[in-house]
Design an enzyme around this catalytic site. Structure first.
Site, short mmCIF file in Angstrom:
data_model
loop_
_atom_site.label_atom_id
_atom_site.label_comp_id
_atom_site.label_asym_id
_atom_site.label_seq_id
_atom_site.Cartn_x
_atom_site.Cartn_y
_atom_site.Cartn_z
CG ASP A 48 -6.30 -3.95 -3.36
OD1 ASP A 48 -6.93 -2.80 -2.87
OD2 ASP A 48 -5.30 -3.85 -3.09
CG HIS A 67 -5.45 -2.69 0.31
ND1 HIS A 67 -4.64 -2.36 -0.90
CD2 HIS A 67 -5.01 -1.83 1.37
CE1 HIS A 67 -3.85 -1.33 -0.34
NE2 HIS A 67 -3.96 -1.01 0.89
CB SER A 106 -0.91 -0.05 1.11
OG SER A 106 -1.96 0.83 1.05
#
Length: 327
Positions: A122, A156, A36
């Site tokens: 995601d 995610h 991320s």
């Protein structure tokens, strides 16, 4: 008076004991990975310090300077609307930045090894953003040196093969059990001779806290770094007889020490692989502030307009950690 002196000496000793020290490290074997915001940061660290970094792995990140010092671009194009990402423009920005000397020559990336991982489910940084990162890296890295894993039905998260939430879950601690170890796959792709940690366990005594404050101006809240970072030092790397490798592992937003304690540094999977492959793992830690409420690494410019270069406060501080470790 005596008590005050004793207290002062005790505090000084505590700070000294947690000072990051130097180890015997092969300087040609330094790599980085992140998830991320840590993924985006890994890209810019790789680009800026490509003379020192020989490989990178990115989970749910995107191209260098994608946000262009603009939070609106960051949360839209760079996370959810990849069709708005102009890769040729970002490549031209990279070349222009090279001319300023604030990133290393882009030719230094040519022989590096890169692994890109994106979950098909995601919803935070959609898979198309990672496709743009692949397109970006193809301008600088041999296609044969780029590995991709874009087919896992993951949300995610940092992906593991033995810890975390269901693979399709999105939420803290953003570590999902997807029967896929990013830590192993990344280190194996980058270094080549890494073996899996099938039956090994990390030694908890080898996970060390160290004082990050000497590497950052923490009095400036915008720097957004924690006072404490972590370092995993495998058994074989404890003394000076073994030249070990060094990997920098970066957490994502809402994954820092401040938010989830030691969950990422203990359960992302790096320590177990590192223990059997003589790899020291550095875990820098961010801290939240008004401009960075989720304790992300800076990939959009809240610390400085030069955030993505060697002039960025977080970039320079982590590089100083690497320099201390390698001596």
């Amino acid at each position: 008076m005596v008590f005050s002196l004793f207290l002062a000496l005790t505090l000084t000793a505590a700070v000294s004991a947690s000072r990051l020290r130097t180890y015997k490290i092969d300087k040609s074997k330094i790599s980085i990975s992140g998830i991320s915001s840590g993924g985006y940061f890994s890209v810019q660290f790789h680009v800026a310090y490509s003379r020192d970094i020989m490989g990178a792995a990115v989970v749910a990140g995107g191209p260098f300077y994608c946000a262009q010092d603009n939070a609106y671009i960051a949360i839209n194009a760079c996370m959810l609307l990849p069709d708005l990402i102009n890769v040729p423009y970002l490549v031209s920005i990279t070349h222009a930045t090279e001319l300023t000397g604030t990133i290393d020559p882009v030719s230094e990336m040519r022989g590096d090894r890169v692994l890109l991982v994106s979950g098909t489910k995601d919803t935070v940084i959609v898979p198309g953003v990672m496709q743009k990162l692949l397109e970006y890296y193809e301008n600088f890295v041999h296609a044969s040196d780029i590995g991709t894993e874009f087919k896992i039905p993951a949300e995610h998260a940092m992906l593991t093969d033995n810890y975390g939430n269901d693979c399709s879950y999105v939420g803290k601690p953003f570590i999902n059990n997807c029967n896929y170890s990013v830590a192993y796959k990344a280190l194996h792709h980058i270094y080549g001779d890494v073996v899996p940690a099938t039956s090994s366990k990390a030694n908890s005594a080898h996970l060390l806290e160290f004082d990050q404050s000497e590497f950052f101006a923490l009095s400036d809240e915008l720097v957004s770094m924690d006072e404490t970072g972590y370092l995993y030092v495998p058994s074989a790397c404890q003394n000076s007889s073994k030249a070990c490798r060094l990997h920098i592992a970066l957490h994502g937003c809402l994954m820092s020490r401040e938010v989830i304690g030691t969950t990422f540094v203990k359960h992302a999977g790096y320590n177990q692989v590192a223990e059997v492959n003589d790899i020291i793992v550095l875990y820098p830690q961010t801290h939240s502030n008004a401009l960075n409420p989720y304790s992300c690494f800076d990939w959009w410019g809240f610390t400085s307009p030069a955030y993505a270069s060697k002039l960025g406060p977080q970039m320079a501080g982590i590089k100083a950690m690497v320099d201390r470790l390698t001596g």
